[in-house]
Design a protein around this motif. Structure first.
Motif, PDB file in Angstrom:
ATOM      1  N   THR A   1       0.849  -1.201   0.000  1.00 39.15           N
ATOM      2  CA  THR A   1       0.000   0.000   0.000  1.00 39.15           C
ATOM      3  C   THR A   1       0.881   1.246   0.000  1.00 39.15           C
ATOM      4  O   THR A   1       1.731   1.394   0.886  1.00 39.15           O
ATOM      5  CB  THR A   1      -0.888   0.018   1.258  1.00 39.15           C
ATOM      6  N   PRO A   2       0.713   2.138  -0.973  1.00 38.56           N
ATOM      7  CA  PRO A   2       1.544   3.363  -0.978  1.00 38.56           C
ATOM      8  C   PRO A   2       1.282   4.211   0.256  1.00 38.56           C
ATOM      9  O   PRO A   2       0.140   4.335   0.711  1.00 38.56           O
ATOM     10  CB  PRO A   2       1.096   4.090  -2.246  1.00 38.56           C
ATOM     11  N   GLU A   3       2.336   4.784   0.774  1.00 37.81           N
ATOM     12  CA  GLU A   3       2.214   5.745   1.866  1.00 37.81           C
ATOM     13  C   GLU A   3       2.601   7.111   1.330  1.00 37.81           C
ATOM     14  O   GLU A   3       3.716   7.304   0.848  1.00 37.81           O
ATOM     15  CB  GLU A   3       3.156   5.376   3.020  1.00 37.81           C
ATOM     16  N   GLY A   4       1.703   8.056   1.396  1.00 36.95           N
ATOM     17  CA  GLY A   4       2.004   9.390   0.876  1.00 36.95           C
ATOM     18  C   GLY A   4       2.138   9.364  -0.640  1.00 36.95           C
ATOM     19  O   GLY A   4       1.564   8.511  -1.317  1.00 36.95           O
TER      20      GLY A   4
ATOM     21  N   LEU B   1      16.256  10.075 -14.336  1.00 36.82           N
ATOM     22  CA  LEU B   1      15.131  10.170 -13.405  1.00 36.82           C
ATOM     23  C   LEU B   1      14.741   8.791 -12.884  1.00 36.82           C
ATOM     24  O   LEU B   1      14.861   7.793 -13.592  1.00 36.82           O
ATOM     25  CB  LEU B   1      13.928  10.793 -14.104  1.00 36.82           C
ATOM     26  N   ARG B   2      14.287   8.762 -11.663  1.00 35.82           N
ATOM     27  CA  ARG B   2      13.686   7.556 -11.110  1.00 35.82           C
ATOM     28  C   ARG B   2      12.546   7.972 -10.177  1.00 35.82           C
ATOM     29  O   ARG B   2      12.538   9.083  -9.656  1.00 35.82           O
ATOM     30  CB  ARG B   2      14.702   6.715 -10.357  1.00 35.82           C
ATOM     31  N   VAL B   3      11.582   7.087 -10.037  1.00 39.27           N
ATOM     32  CA  VAL B   3      10.457   7.341  -9.147  1.00 39.27           C
ATOM     33  C   VAL B   3      10.667   6.526  -7.880  1.00 39.27           C
ATOM     34  O   VAL B   3      11.026   5.349  -7.951  1.00 39.27           O
ATOM     35  CB  VAL B   3       9.126   6.950  -9.808  1.00 39.27           C
ATOM     36  N   ALA B   4      10.492   7.147  -6.735  1.00 41.64           N
ATOM     37  CA  ALA B   4      10.716   6.443  -5.477  1.00 41.64           C
ATOM     38  C   ALA B   4       9.620   6.821  -4.494  1.00 41.64           C
ATOM     39  O   ALA B   4       8.934   7.828  -4.654  1.00 41.64           O
ATOM     40  CB  ALA B   4      12.093   6.805  -4.911  1.00 41.64           C
ATOM     41  N   GLY B   5       9.465   6.000  -3.472  1.00 41.51           N
ATOM     42  CA  GLY B   5       8.443   6.257  -2.463  1.00 41.51           C
ATOM     43  C   GLY B   5       8.535   5.252  -1.338  1.00 41.51           C
ATOM     44  O   GLY B   5       9.535   4.538  -1.193  1.00 41.51           O
TER      45      GLY B   5
ATOM     46  N   VAL C   1       8.612  -0.174   3.800  1.00 42.67           N
ATOM     47  CA  VAL C   1       9.791  -0.426   2.970  1.00 42.67           C
ATOM     48  C   VAL C   1       9.938   0.677   1.921  1.00 42.67           C
ATOM     49  O   VAL C   1       8.941   1.222   1.441  1.00 42.67           O
ATOM     50  CB  VAL C   1       9.706  -1.795   2.248  1.00 42.67           C
ATOM     51  N   PRO C   2      11.175   0.989   1.567  1.00 44.88           N
ATOM     52  CA  PRO C   2      11.388   1.950   0.478  1.00 44.88           C
ATOM     53  C   PRO C   2      11.260   1.228  -0.861  1.00 44.88           C
ATOM     54  O   PRO C   2      11.620   0.050  -0.981  1.00 44.88           O
ATOM     55  CB  PRO C   2      12.828   2.420   0.706  1.00 44.88           C
ATOM     56  N   VAL C   3      10.720   1.909  -1.850  1.00 43.54           N
ATOM     57  CA  VAL C   3      10.657   1.345  -3.201  1.00 43.54           C
ATOM     58  C   VAL C   3      11.196   2.383  -4.175  1.00 43.54           C
ATOM     59  O   VAL C   3      11.089   3.587  -3.939  1.00 43.54           O
ATOM     60  CB  VAL C   3       9.220   0.956  -3.614  1.00 43.54           C
ATOM     61  N   ALA C   4      11.774   1.902  -5.248  1.00 42.35           N
ATOM     62  CA  ALA C   4      12.298   2.819  -6.263  1.00 42.35           C
ATOM     63  C   ALA C   4      12.326   2.109  -7.596  1.00 42.35           C
ATOM     64  O   ALA C   4      12.608   0.913  -7.663  1.00 42.35           O
ATOM     65  CB  ALA C   4      13.699   3.299  -5.889  1.00 42.35           C
ATOM     66  N   SER C   5      11.997   2.846  -8.641  1.00 50.28           N
ATOM     67  CA  SER C   5      12.119   2.290  -9.981  1.00 50.28           C
ATOM     68  C   SER C   5      13.602   2.231 -10.338  1.00 50.28           C
ATOM     69  O   SER C   5      14.425   2.877  -9.681  1.00 50.28           O
ATOM     70  CB  SER C   5      11.391   3.180 -10.977  1.00 50.28           C
TER      71      SER C   5
END
Lengths: 397, 126
Positions: free
Chosen positions: A47-50, A67-71, A151-155
């Motif tokens: 589940t995404p947070e923020g 560029l990369r997308v992270a969250g 957990v951190p995620v990043a493309s």
């Protein structure tokens, strides 16, 4: 930031340590199960947070960014334990006892510190459910527990790249908009003549045109028209060289037209492309010249830009008017030259950012306003610069 | 007692020689991932036929639409077993190469002694 593989490795290692001996394997592998007792695990609901954000990594020349997308995700970790024992006694632990031990140890500093190395934190271990299963003809101990992790995620890096206007530097910032050190002209005193002096330094810079001819090109020479840095209309003929490249010697600030004056009537064969010299950006995509005219749209080598006017010293010289060629080349040659007026801020101090996108600025003048009908002032200076230092002009997947 | 030699019978009805890829059991590594064991390769003489409708009914429902063949052989074929159980525990299911395509053994009927042969159902590996 830890990669997804590193996060998985750390989580598995921490659960293995917490389990204290039995094998800890990843679920859903097409392989035999190990001997009892053992624990299997799998990541469940994520589940995404923020909000996710775009992270930029700039090249050393600071002209392009990867560029990369992270969250951050709230990630369910599904644990399942299997045991030979189905009744708890002193000698043999059941699957429920095994998972209870894992859940308890996840609260200890050692486990949390190991997870934190990969940016993972434990929100909460869930309840341990005792759910024995029948396998073949006998009971087998089985327990499940869902642990909530953050957990951190990043493309992957570089899923997209971006480039920005070359050779501009931030020298001032007003209300979040940047004025830059790439001056188009000035500074000019309010008391000077109304026409700002040449040359205008368009950020596109001067370039030599270069024609790249296809092998079968039969359209003859190519004539390039445009303007130089002083705003003077210039033209140059690039001799045909099928299968080869012809480089011109005339500096251009912008290219406004490309034609083939000696093309045969009707269809030509082969193509020609026009670019800034020495492998620079394309101005005209490879195309044929039907009836001597190319159909493709022209583009300026380094795109378009907005301008800023910086007023200093309580400027009282009236409005500043900028004229030239807008980014859309189809409007070039129109008798009505587009202009944009910049009124000085109250007190004659500050930076005003324009809205037009210019391919080239060809004139800058002072014009009268209500406060100064003669457009002749006594105080302050004004200079025209390039805006949008942080704005991407091209993005490619 | 009637003396039957299944090896002779299978040899006389054989459709050819086939490579069997025998996979020794692997193990889980520290990271919890399965690592395949080493691969042995043997060649057997066997009779291979299209599976019948009755053969297909012996398979789980979800497997009945996969290409299936019946194999008669005098050599034991392994269907594989969970680690630690049975005599085949050291092996994963055998794979046969039939006309260039790989088939995995799904079921083996074992008729030891006399006449002594094995009847297996094999299915194409997708």
């Amino acid at each position: 930031m830890a990669t997804a593989a590193e996060v998985r490795a750390v989580v598995q290692a921490v659960i293995r340590t917490a389990a204290g001996g039995p094998p800890v394997i990843w679920r859903y592998q097409d392989a035999p199960q190990p001997q009892l007792d053992y624990v299997d695990l799998a990541f469940g609901v994520s589940t995404p947070e923020g909000y996710d954000y775009v992270a930029e990594e700039w090249a050393t020349d600071e002209q392009s960014a990867s560029l990369r997308v992270a969250g951050v995700r709230e990630q369910a970790l599904e644990l399942q334990a299997w045991s030979a024992a189905t009744v708890e006694d002193d000698a043999r632990a059941t699957a429920a006892a095994l998972l209870e031990r894992v859940a308890v140890r996840l609260r200890l500093p050692a486990a949390r510190a190991a997870l934190a190395e990969a940016g993972v934190s434990v929100i909460e271990p869930g309840p341990v459910l005792w759910q024995p299963s029948v396998v073949a003809a006998g009971f087998r101990g089985r327990a499940t527990c869902s642990v909530r992790l953050r957990v951190p995620v990043a493309s992957p890096a570089g899923i997209e790249t971006a480039e920005r206007v070359r050779s501009v530097e931030v020298v001032a910032s007003v209300a979040g908009m940047a004025a830059t050190g790439a001056l188009v002209c000035g500074p000019v005193a309010a008391s000077s003549s109304n026409a700002f002096p040449l040359p205008y330094r368009n950020p596109n810079g001067d370039f030599f045109a270069e024609a790249v001819f296809g092998e079968s090109w039969n359209g003859g020479s190519v004539m390039v028209s445009g303007y130089d840095a002083t705003g003077t209309a210039v033209a140059e003929v690039l001799a045909a060289a099928p299968g080869d490249v012809t480089t011109g010697a005339q500096p251009f600030a912008v290219v406004s037209a490309v034609v083939c004056p000696s093309a045969p009537s009707g269809l030509t064969q082969g193509t020609v492309a026009l670019r800034a010299a020495s492998g620079g950006p394309l101005i005209l995509l490879p195309s044929r010249a039907e009836g001597g005219q190319f159909q493709g749209a022209l583009r300026q080598p380094r795109g378009s830009y907005r301008v800023t006017v910086t007023f200093r010293g309580a400027w009282d010289g009236g409005h500043v008017r900028v004229g030239g060629l807008l980014e859309d080349p189809t409007a070039w040659g129109s008798p009505a030259v587009p202009v944009e007026d910049f009124a000085p801020p109250p007190g004659g101090e500050g930076v005003v950012v324009g809205t037009f996108r210019w391919a080239a600025v060809l004139s800058v003048t002072k014009v009268a306003d209500e406060a100064n009908p003669a457009a002749v002032g006594t105080r302050g200076t004004a200079e025209v610069g390039v805006a949008d230092v942080n704005e991407y002009i091209r993005a490619a997947p | 007692m009637i003396g039957l030699d299944a090896a002779d019978l299978i040899a006389s009805l054989a459709t050819g020689c086939y490579v069997v890829r025998r996979r020794r059991a692997g193990s889980y590594d520290q990271a919890g991932r399965w690592q395949d064991g080493p691969l042995d390769q043997i060649t057997i003489r066997a009779a291979v036929y299209q599976a019948s409708g009755r053969d297909l009914q012996r398979l789980p429902e979800g497997r009945r639409s996969v290409e299936t063949k019946t194999v008669f052989a005098s050599v034991r074929l392994y269907v594989g077993a969970q680690a630690g159980t049975g005599s085949e525990a050291r092996y994963a299911a055998d794979r046969l190469v039939i006309e260039g395509r790989e088939y995995e053994v799904e079921e083996v009927q074992d008729y030891p002694g006399v006449p002594g042969y094995y009847r297996a159902l094999v299915q194409a590996v997708e």
